[in-house]
Design an enzyme around this catalytic site. Structure first.
Site, mmCIF file in Angstrom:
data_model
loop_
_atom_site.group_PDB
_atom_site.id
_atom_site.type_symbol
_atom_site.label_atom_id
_atom_site.label_comp_id
_atom_site.label_asym_id
_atom_site.label_seq_id
_atom_site.Cartn_x
_atom_site.Cartn_y
_atom_site.Cartn_z
ATOM 1 N N THR A 193 1.459 -32.358 21.161
ATOM 2 C CA THR A 193 1.703 -32.800 22.485
ATOM 3 C C THR A 193 3.055 -33.672 22.677
ATOM 4 O OG1 THR A 193 -0.543 -32.398 23.158
ATOM 5 C CG2 THR A 193 0.876 -34.044 24.645
ATOM 6 N N GLU A 280 6.108 -32.030 11.553
ATOM 7 C CA GLU A 280 4.971 -32.094 10.270
ATOM 8 C C GLU A 280 5.812 -31.358 9.082
ATOM 9 O OE1 GLU A 280 0.929 -31.057 12.845
ATOM 10 O OE2 GLU A 280 2.607 -29.854 12.960
ATOM 11 N N ASN A 403 -1.688 -28.052 8.630
ATOM 12 C CA ASN A 403 -2.159 -27.454 9.714
ATOM 13 C C ASN A 403 -3.098 -26.254 9.017
ATOM 14 O OD1 ASN A 403 -0.802 -28.095 12.079
ATOM 15 N ND2 ASN A 403 1.060 -27.600 10.967
#
Lengths: 408, 408
Positions: A193, A280, A403
Site C-alpha cells: 500500500t 522488496e 513474499n
C-alpha cells in the site's frame, strides 16, 4: 521476519514544520506491538485538499469515503492506521472508518466529511473499533511529534522512514512543502500500500491543487512500479493550510503558481523514487527513459512494460546488459514501435541502434555501469517526440524470500 | 548451466505417424554443440496450413514472412532452427530466412511461399547463412526420425521434450493429430519463445483450419503465462495433409467437424499446459478459473491478471492460501468487478464469499491443497456468466537463478 534496511535507503531529510499542521502519534494496538500505529494530523480551519486514489475495482472503505469527501476540497484532519488495511471487510470495516470520522469531528469540532482516514496492513480483518476508539481518544490530546515520527508511524514493513521537502518563493513569500510516504514493503498476507501525504503552508484553491496533483501523479507516482501489483488502498493526499499568507493560487495565471508547481512536482518525484528505493529485495534503482515514442502516454506505457518485465528486472539484478529482453518488452507493450528504428542503451551507451546491434560493440562501459546501484536504460523508439521516464527496481531472491518463504 | 528436469514434467506420449508428414533432423552447428538443431518437416502436396503468431511489435523476419505466406493456406515444408532466434538482425537476418526457403523449395520442388521457417535462441546475431545452407543440404537427404527426436531438436532450454496427440472419428475414418511444442525455457541473453506445430492427416479447408486454430488459441495458448513476457518469435502452425481421405472439412456443418474440432482443441490444451509445466523454476502448476464475470473475455483478462501477479505466484510458491493477493489482482485487472459480490477459493474451498472472509473459516483443507503440485484457484466475480480458465506456474528462486544469476 527481520527486514534489513534497503541498500538504496536515503537519510530522512531535515523538514520544516508547516504552519497549520500538527502531527500526533499513539499506539492503538492494532497489532501486538509497542510502536506508534495511529497517526493523527490536525489541520487548521480553511485548509484545502486534493487527492488521488487507487484505481482498483476492489478498494477499501477508506478509499471509497475519501474519494467522496475530497470533492468538497476541504480538510481538517487525517488519521492513518498501520497494521490493518481494513480492506475486504464489508460493512464492519466501513463502520469502523465512520466511527473514526465521527469521533475526530466531535473532538476538534469539524464536519466528519473533512476527516480523511487511511489504513494499511493485514486485509480481510475488520479494523477493531475498540482499539480505534481508544487510540483516537489518546491521539486527540497526545503531544505533537516530528515528521520522522509520523513517517515511522504510518509505515508497516518499510525498511526506512520516507520524507521529502521543498520550498518556493510565491509572491515574495517563502512557502514550504513537507511530505511523508510509506511504500511497498509488505509481508504475507499484507498488501503493498502506497500512502503519501503532502502538506504546504501555501494558499491554493482546491481545484488547482487537484490539477497539480493529477499532473504530478501522472509523471511520478504513476511512473513507478515494483512488481506491477496495485493495492486496494493506494492514496496520495495534498493539503494546503494557506498560513503563508499568499493570495490563493487558482491557476497557472496566478503569480508564483509556476514556482509552487515546480516545488510540488519535485516533492512528488522524490516521494515516488523513495518508494522504489524500498522495493522488496531491491538492490538497484532503475530509471528507464523512453524517447521518440508516438506520444508521452505511449512512452510511459512502453516504459512501464519494460519496468514490469521480470526478464528485464532479473537481467539488471544479474548485472547483464541484456538489450534483447528490452526489445521483447517494447514489442509486447501494445504501443506503436518499429523494430528497424528502435535503439537501446544502458548508462548512456548504445547497445543496439536502428534495429541492429551496434557495430564493434564494446560491452565494457555497459558492464561497468550495470555494476553500480543506480542504473539507467535508454530506449529510443525513433517514431516521434513522445517521452517519459519511469522508475523501478531489480528483481532478486530477496523479493521471493519476503513474499514466498515467509509465512504469515 | 545444468537445467534440472522440471518436477512437473510429463513423459513423452506414444504418438502416431501422420501420413504425408516426414520428420528429419540434423546438426547445423548453430552453436558449438553436438545435438540436432535443424528440424526439417516435409509435407505432402495438398497440405493445408493455418498459423497464429506473436503480437509483438518487434517480430523476427521468420514471423513477418510466415504471417504473409500463411494467407495462401498451403504448406510443403517447415524448418525450425534452434540456438539462434535471428531476431533483431535487420536485413541480414531476413536474407538468411529467404535463403532457407529458396533452398528447400528447390530441393523438394515447391514454391518458396509454402516453406515456413522458425528460429529460436540467441537474439541480435544474424542466423549464419553458411551453417544454414550446409544444414539444409544435409536435412534434405537425412533419414526420417521420431516425434520425440523432432521435439528435442526444436527445443533450447526446455527441460523435457513436449508432445501431444489425439484421434477422432470423422466420416467413419479414424483421423490422427500429433503435435510438438517448445516452451519458455531460456537463458540470458536468449528469449522465451513458444513454437508449436500441429499435424493431422485429416482433410481440412485452410480457412476452417485457421478458424479452429484461432478459437483454440484464445482458450489455450492465450490463457497461459509464465512471467507475462511475450517473445518476438512465438508461433503456432497447424498442417493438414488430407491423407486420411475424408471429404474436406470446410465448416462446423461438415460431417465430423465437431469431433475433429474437439480433438484439435484437446491437443492445443495439452500443448499449452506442457509449456507451463516447464516454466522456469516452476514447482507447481496453477489453474485459475474465473466465473461470474461480465464476459468470457473479461474472465480471461481477470484470470491473467491473477496469473501474472508476482504476489499471487510467490504466495503459491510459499504454499500460502493468500486470498488477499487474489483480491488485489482482481481489483487491478481493469475489468468490471464488485468487491461485495467477489468470492475466492483454493482447491474447491471458499476462503472469502461476497466480499468478506468466510465465517468460521477452516484453513486446514486449503493448506493441504496448497502443499500439492497442482493448485486450483477459484474466483467468482458474481456479476454475470462469463468464465475462463488460465494456467500459470509459481514464482520461485529457480526463476531468479535462471534469469539473473546465470550470465551469458
Amino acid at each position: 521476519m527481520d527486514l534489513k534496511r534497503s541498500p538504496l535507503a536515503l537519510h530522512f531529510p531535515d523538514m520544516p514544520d508547516i504552519d497549520g499542521v500538527t502531527l500526533r502519534t499513539v499506539n492503538a494496538g492494532y497489532k501486538d506491538w509497542e510502536r506508534a500505529d495511529l497517526t493523527f494530523v490536525e489541520l487548521c480551519d480553511g485548509t484545502t485538499a486534493a487527492g488521488v486514489f487507487t484505481q482498483s475495482a476492489c478498494p477499501s472503505s477508506e478509499v471509497e469515503l475519501g474519494r467522496q469527501h475530497i470533492k468538497q476540497g476541504a480538510a481538517r484532519a487525517l488519521v492513518v492506521n498501520a497494521g490493518n488495511a481494513n480492506a475486504f471487510t464489508g460493512y464492519r470495516g466501513r463502520e469502523a472508518v465512520e466511527q473514526i470520522m465521527a469521533q475526530i469531528a466531535e473532538g476538534i469540532g469539524c464536519a466528519p466529511e473533512t476527516v480523511f482516514v487511511s489504513s494499511t496492513g493485514v486485509i480481510g480483518v475488520p479494523l477493531p473499533k475498540d482499539a480505534a476508539k481508544a487510540g483516537v481518544t489518546a491521539a486527540l490530546t497526545a503531544p505533537p511529534c516530528s515528521w520522522e515520527d509520523a513517517a515511522k508511524a504510518i509505515s508497516t514493513t518499510d525498511t526506512f522512514a520516507k520524507g521529502a521537502t521543498a520550498t518556493a518563493i510565491v509572491q515574495g513569500k517563502t512557502i514550504s512543502i513537507s511530505a511523508i510516504i510509506k511504500g511497498s514493503g509488505m509481508i504475507a498476507p499484507d498488501m503493498a500500500t502506497m500512502l503519501g501525504y503532502i502538506f504546504t503552508d501555501a494558499a491554493v484553491d482546491p481545484a488547482f491543487l487537484q490539477q497539480l496533483l493529477n499532473d504530478s501523479n501522472g509523471k511520478t507516482f504513476s511512473c513507478i512500479t515494483v512488481d506491477s501489483d496495485t493495492s486496494t488502498s493506494d492514496t496520495v493526499l495534498a493539503f494546503a493550510t494557506g498560513k503563508a499568507g499568499n493570495a490563493p493560487l487558482v491557476s497557472f495565471d496566478s503569480e508564483g503558481a509556476d514556482a509552487f508547481a515546480a516545488a510540488f512536482h519535485d516533492v512528488c518525484r522524490q516521494l515516488a523514487q523513495l518508494v522504489v528505493r524500498d522495493g522488496e529485495g531491491a538492490q538497484k534503482l532503475i530509471a528507464i527513459t523512453v524517447t521518440g515514442a508516438d506520444s508521452d502516454e505511449s512512452a510511459r506505457k512502453i516504459g512501464l512494460s519494460i519496468a514490469n518485465s521480470p526478464l528485464v528486472k532479473t537481467a539488471v539484478a544479474g548485472e547483464d546488459a541484456n538489450w534483447g529482453r528490452v526489445v521483447m518488452a517494447v514489442g509486447k507493450a501494445g504501443e506503436p514501435a518499429d523494430r528497424d528504428t528502435l535503439s537501446i542503451g544502458f548508462g548512456g551507451h548504445w547497445a543496439a541502434r536502428n534495429g541492429q546491434p551496434v557495430d564493434d560493440f564494446d560491452e565494457a562501459p555497459l558492464a561497468r555501469h550495470l555494476k553500480g546501484q543506480e542504473i539507467t536504460i535508454e530506449v529510443d523508439i525513433g517514431l516521434s517526440t513522445g517521452r517519459a521516464t519511469v522508475w523501478t527496481c531489480d528483481l532478486t531472491n530477496g523479493y521471493i524470500a519476503i513474499n514466498a518463504d515467509y509465512r504469515s
